[in-house]
Enzyme design. Structure first.
Site, mmCIF file in Angstrom:
data_model
loop_
_atom_site.group_PDB
_atom_site.id
_atom_site.type_symbol
_atom_site.label_atom_id
_atom_site.label_comp_id
_atom_site.label_asym_id
_atom_site.label_seq_id
_atom_site.Cartn_x
_atom_site.Cartn_y
_atom_site.Cartn_z
ATOM 1 C CG ASP A 1 -9.324 -8.688 5.263
ATOM 2 O OD1 ASP A 1 -8.330 -7.713 5.522
ATOM 3 O OD2 ASP A 1 -9.761 -8.500 4.359
ATOM 4 C CD GLU B 1 -4.519 -7.997 5.512
ATOM 5 O OE1 GLU B 1 -3.788 -7.342 6.002
ATOM 6 O OE2 GLU B 1 -4.846 -7.420 4.318
ATOM 7 N N GLY C 1 -4.513 -4.433 -3.471
ATOM 8 C CA GLY C 1 -3.495 -4.091 -4.730
ATOM 9 C C GLY C 1 -2.993 -2.632 -4.259
ATOM 10 C CB ILE D 1 -15.234 0.364 -3.259
ATOM 11 C CG1 ILE D 1 -14.793 -0.777 -4.268
ATOM 12 C CG2 ILE D 1 -16.641 0.784 -3.234
ATOM 13 C CD1 ILE D 1 -15.543 -1.971 -3.905
ATOM 14 C CE LYS E 1 -7.307 -5.203 5.993
ATOM 15 N NZ LYS E 1 -6.956 -5.113 4.741
ATOM 16 C CE LYS F 1 -10.815 -5.502 4.101
ATOM 17 N NZ LYS F 1 -10.261 -6.303 3.049
ATOM 18 N N GLY G 1 0.138 -8.896 -4.393
ATOM 19 C CA GLY G 1 -0.125 -7.875 -3.402
ATOM 20 C C GLY G 1 -1.355 -7.790 -2.574
ATOM 21 C CB VAL H 1 -13.878 -1.265 4.249
ATOM 22 C CG1 VAL H 1 -15.154 -2.048 3.882
ATOM 23 C CG2 VAL H 1 -14.219 -1.221 5.871
ATOM 24 C CB VAL I 1 -0.930 -0.101 1.185
ATOM 25 C CG1 VAL I 1 -1.914 1.057 1.203
ATOM 26 C CG2 VAL I 1 -1.801 -1.028 1.407
HETATM 27 P P1 NAP Z 1 3.118 -4.880 3.722
HETATM 28 O O1 NAP Z 1 3.191 -4.977 2.384
HETATM 29 O O2 NAP Z 1 3.435 -5.958 4.558
HETATM 30 O O3 NAP Z 1 3.851 -3.764 4.202
HETATM 31 C C1 NAP Z 1 4.110 -3.280 5.519
HETATM 32 C C2 NAP Z 1 5.035 -2.130 5.623
HETATM 33 O O4 NAP Z 1 5.056 -1.605 7.115
HETATM 34 C C3 NAP Z 1 6.276 -2.806 5.304
HETATM 35 O O5 NAP Z 1 7.110 -1.492 4.549
HETATM 36 C C4 NAP Z 1 7.013 -2.730 6.605
HETATM 37 O O6 NAP Z 1 8.548 -2.448 6.479
HETATM 38 C C5 NAP Z 1 6.444 -1.821 7.465
HETATM 39 N N1 NAP Z 1 6.258 -2.215 9.025
HETATM 40 C C6 NAP Z 1 5.523 -3.257 9.277
HETATM 41 N N2 NAP Z 1 5.835 -3.267 10.840
HETATM 42 C C7 NAP Z 1 6.513 -2.503 10.966
HETATM 43 C C8 NAP Z 1 7.415 -1.745 12.264
HETATM 44 N N3 NAP Z 1 7.117 -2.567 13.578
HETATM 45 N N4 NAP Z 1 7.997 -0.909 12.249
HETATM 46 C C9 NAP Z 1 8.451 -0.213 10.987
HETATM 47 N N5 NAP Z 1 7.726 -0.704 9.927
HETATM 48 C C10 NAP Z 1 6.941 -1.631 9.807
HETATM 49 O O7 NAP Z 1 1.618 -4.609 4.214
HETATM 50 P P2 NAP Z 1 0.320 -3.956 2.980
HETATM 51 O O8 NAP Z 1 -0.058 -4.860 2.273
HETATM 52 O O9 NAP Z 1 0.865 -2.545 2.698
HETATM 53 O O10 NAP Z 1 -0.778 -3.416 4.007
HETATM 54 C C11 NAP Z 1 -0.604 -2.369 4.910
HETATM 55 C C12 NAP Z 1 -1.713 -2.336 5.428
HETATM 56 O O11 NAP Z 1 -2.805 -1.735 4.713
HETATM 57 C C13 NAP Z 1 -2.430 -3.236 6.548
HETATM 58 O O12 NAP Z 1 -3.159 -2.573 7.514
HETATM 59 C C14 NAP Z 1 -3.271 -3.823 5.349
HETATM 60 O O13 NAP Z 1 -4.274 -4.638 6.194
HETATM 61 C C15 NAP Z 1 -4.017 -2.542 4.729
HETATM 62 N N6 NAP Z 1 -4.572 -2.805 3.534
HETATM 63 C C16 NAP Z 1 -3.861 -3.703 2.472
HETATM 64 C C17 NAP Z 1 -4.371 -3.741 1.368
HETATM 65 C C18 NAP Z 1 -3.671 -4.448 0.100
HETATM 66 O O14 NAP Z 1 -4.026 -4.517 -0.836
HETATM 67 N N7 NAP Z 1 -2.501 -5.074 0.483
HETATM 68 C C19 NAP Z 1 -5.455 -3.328 0.980
HETATM 69 C C20 NAP Z 1 -6.080 -2.683 1.912
HETATM 70 C C21 NAP Z 1 -5.552 -2.357 3.152
HETATM 71 P P3 NAP Z 1 9.616 -3.309 5.783
HETATM 72 O O15 NAP Z 1 8.972 -3.083 4.365
HETATM 73 O O16 NAP Z 1 10.778 -2.750 6.133
HETATM 74 O O17 NAP Z 1 9.248 -4.688 6.256
HETATM 75 N N1 HSE Z 2 -5.977 -8.611 2.187
HETATM 76 C C1 HSE Z 2 -6.955 -7.755 1.921
HETATM 77 C C2 HSE Z 2 -7.740 -8.436 0.703
HETATM 78 C C3 HSE Z 2 -6.565 -6.548 1.390
HETATM 79 O O1 HSE Z 2 -7.559 -9.548 0.011
HETATM 80 O O2 HSE Z 2 -8.915 -8.071 0.374
HETATM 81 C C4 HSE Z 2 -7.473 -5.574 1.213
HETATM 82 O O3 HSE Z 2 -8.231 -5.062 2.450
#
Ligand code: NAP
Ligand code: HSE
Length: 431
Positions: free
Chosen positions: A201, A190, A302, A136, A105, A205, A187, A132, A14
Site C-alpha cells: 500500500d 485494506e 478511516g 491529507i 492507489k 502511494k 476500517g 494517498v 470509504v
Molecule cells: P471496503 O470496505 O472493502 O469496501 C469496498 C466496497 O466496494 C464494498 O461496498 C463492496 O461491496 C464494493 N465492491 C467491491 N468489489 C466489488 C465488485 N466487484 N462489484 C461491486 N461492488 C464491489 O473498502 P474500503 O476500505 O472502503 O476501500 C475502498 C477503496 O478506497 C480502496 O481502493 C482502498 O484502497 C481505498 N482507500 C481506503 C481507505 C480506508 O481508510 N479504508 C483510505 C484511502 C483509500 P459489498 O459491500 O457488497 O461487499
Molecule cells: N489501508 C490504508 C492505510 C488505507 O492503512 O493507510 C488508507 O489508504
C-alpha cells in the site's frame, strides 16, 4: 439550484464516509459547489448486506450497466478498490464522458497511465486526492501549491494501519495481531491487510507521490519495498536505546539526477517531527528548493477522513469552471524521464541485530568482516540471550552503500559463530 447526479462504486468504509459527509454537510457543499449533489446509484456486491449507513434500497445495484447507461449520472466515485473490474468500470465511464473520482492507489500506481491518458483525450476530469494519505491534501499540495519548487526529498508515513500497529506495540505493549485486529475494526486496513503489512500500500502511494513530485513515470517494480513483518518488540526497544523510533517510511530523494525510491521500516531520530506521528495519522515531509521543509499531517485512513478527500474531489470537479460535459486534463506526470537508483547504490546507516554463538573472539570476527567491507561501525552492543550459549550482538553502522551491507551479511553467514542475522533496519538521519 443546479443539481448533479453522481454514482458510488462501493459502499464499504470509504463509500459510507462519503455518504455521511454528503448528508451531514449538505448545505455547505451546496453553497461551496453551486450544486445539490444527489447520489443516484450505488454499486455493491451484495444488496442485502448490513451497512454502516442507512441507504434507501432502491439506490443499490449490483449491475454496473445501470450506472453506465444512465446519462444523467455525471460523476463516478470509485471506492470499491482492486484492479478489475474497477479499471474497466472507470475506462467505460470515461468513454461516456463521466468525470472520475477515485481512492484506488493500487489501480493508479499500476495502471494509472492508461486511465489518465484516456481521461485526458476525452477532456474528462480525474481526481484522486484520497488515494494517498487519506484526508491529507497532499496530491493537490504537490500538484498545485508546490509547483514553483524543485522537490529534492520527500519522506512519508503513508500507511495508517502499520503506523497504528507500531504505535500500539510501542506504547501499549499490544501484540502485533491484536493491534492489526483493532486497525481492521476501525476500517483502516485494506480488504487484504497483507497490502498494508508488507508495504505494498505504501509502495503504491510512494509511486504516485514520486511521479507527481518529480514529474516522471514510475514503474512500480522499481520501488524497493519491505514490510513490517520482521519487526519485533526487541527491535523497538533497541531503537529506543539508540534514540530512534521505528516507522514504515516511504522515501524518495533526487541524487545526481537519479531517484532513490524505497519503502521499508526505518529508524528515525525521536526528535524528528515524523517520529511524533502516531496511530492512524499520516504525515508527508517535503523539502522543496524554494519552500524549504514542509510537513503535511492528518488522518491517513478511516471513513470520514478519506471521505473528506473524496467529497473534496467531487466539489473540485463542480467548481472547475468547466462545463460538466467537457472537463479538463489535470494530470501531467510524464514531463521528464528519471532514472531509478539500483538498490545496491542506496546509501544509508544500518541497524543489524544478530544472534551468535558465545565463543571467544566472536565480536572481533564479526567486526573484522565489517572492516574488510569498509563499513565503519558507530555502536556495538552485546547482550546475553535467553537461549544458552547464544548472545545477541547489535551493530549500528555509519553511512554506507546497501551493496556493501548485502555483501557483509553474506560473509557473516560464512562465520562459524553466526547463528542468525535477525533483522536489518535502515536508519534515516534526514541529511
Ligand atoms: P471496503 O470496505 O472493502 O469496501 C469496498 C466496497 O466496494 C464494498 O461496498 C463492496 O461491496 C464494493 N465492491 C467491491 N468489489 C466489488 C465488485 N466487484 N462489484 C461491486 N461492488 C464491489 O473498502 P474500503 O476500505 O472502503 O476501500 C475502498 C477503496 O478506497 C480502496 O481502493 C482502498 O484502497 C481505498 N482507500 C481506503 C481507505 C480506508 O481508510 N479504508 C483510505 C484511502 C483509500 P459489498 O459491500 O457488497 O461487499
Ligand atoms: N489501508 C490504508 C492505510 C488505507 O492503512 O493507510 C488508507 O489508504
Amino acid at each position: 439550484m443546479r443539481k448533479i447526479k453522481i454514482a458510488l462504486l462501493g459502499l464499504g468504509n470509504v463509500g459510507s464516509g462519503v455518504w455521511k459527509i454528503l448528508k451531514a454537510n449538505n448545505e455547505e457543499i451546496k453553497k461551496r459547489s453551486g450544486y445539490k449533489v444527489e447520489i443516484a446509484k450505488i454499486l455493491v456486491r451484495e444488496k442485502s448486506k448490513e451497512r454502516a449507513v442507512e441507504v434507501p434500497e432502491k439506490l443499490l445495484t449490483t449491475d454496473f450497466n445501470e450506472i453506465l447507461q444512465d446519462d444523467s449520472i455525471k460523476i463516478i466515485v470509485e471506492v470499491m478498490g482492486g484492479i478489475n473490474p474497477a479499471k474497466n468500470y472507470i475506462l467505460s465511464s470515461i468513454k461516456k464522458k463521466k468525470h472520475i473520482v477515485t481512492a484506488n492507489k493500487m489501480l493508479l500506481a499500476t495502471e494509472g497511465d492508461e486511465l489518465f491518458k484516456a481521461a485526458d483525450e476525452l477532456g474528462v476530469m480525474f481526481q484522486y486526492e484520497a488515494s494517498v494519505a487519506g484526508g491529507i491534501p497532499i496530491i493537490s499540495g504537490i500538484n498545485d501549491s508546490l509547483t514553483a519548487n524543485k522537490i529534492e526529498q520527500l519522506y512519508g508515513i503513508v500507511n495508517g494501519t502499520t503506523n497504528y500497529i507500531l504505535t500500539k506495540m510501542q506504547f501499549e505493549g499490544m501484540s502485533f495481531e491484536e493491534a492489526l485486529k483493532k486497525a481492521q475494526e476501525k476500517g483502516y486496513a485494506e480488504a487484504d491487510p497483507t497490502s498494508d503489512l508488507e508495504g505494498f500500500d505504501a509502495q503504491y502511494k510512494l509511486a504516485i507521490l514520486s511521479s507527481l513530485a518529480f514529474g516522471t513515470k514510475i514503474d512500480i517494480g522499481s520501488v524497493y519495498r519491505a514490510g513490517l513483518s520482521n519487526i519485533t518488540s526487541e527491535d523497538i526497544s533497541y531503537a529506543k536505546q539508540f534514540g530512534y523510533v521505528i516507522k514504515l517510511l516511504a522515501i524518495v530523494k533526487e541524487i545526481n539526477k537519479e531517484l532513490e525510491i524505497r519503502v521499508h521500516p526505518t529508524m528515525i531520530p525521536e526528535t524528528h517531527p515524523l517520529a511524533n506521528v502516531y496511530d492512524s495519522f499520516n504525515a508527508v515531509f517535503v523539502k522543496g528548493n524554494a519552500v524549504g521543509d514542509l510537513m503535511f499531517y492528518g488522518r491517513g485512513a478511516g471513513d470520514l477522513p478519506t471521505g473528506s478527500a473524496v467529497v473534496g474531489d467531487i466539489i473540485t470537479i463542480l467548481r472547475s469552471n468547466v462545463d460538466i460535459e467537457n472537463g479538463i486534463p489535470v494530470v501531467k506526470n510524464n514531463l521528464w524521464h528519471k532514472k531509478i537508483r539500483k538498490r545496491e547504490d542506496i546509501e544509508s546507516r544500518y541497524y543489524i541485530r544478530t544472534t551468535v554463538k558465545d565463543l571467544p573472539g566472536v565480536l572481533g570476527d564479526i567486526t573484522t568482516v565489517f572492516g574488510e567491507n569498509n563499513i565503519s561501525l558507530k555502536s556495538v552492543i552485546q547482550k546475553g540471550s535467553d537461549e544458552e550459549h547464544l548472545v545477541t550482538i547489535v551493530l549500528v553502522t555509519h553511512k554506507t552503500k546497501e551493496g556493501s551491507i548485502i555483501k557483509t551479511i553474506d560473509e557473516l553467514y560464512e562465520l562459524k559463530e553466526i547463528h542468525k542475522v535477525d533483522n536489518i533496519i535502515r536508519i534515516e538521519k534526514f541529511k
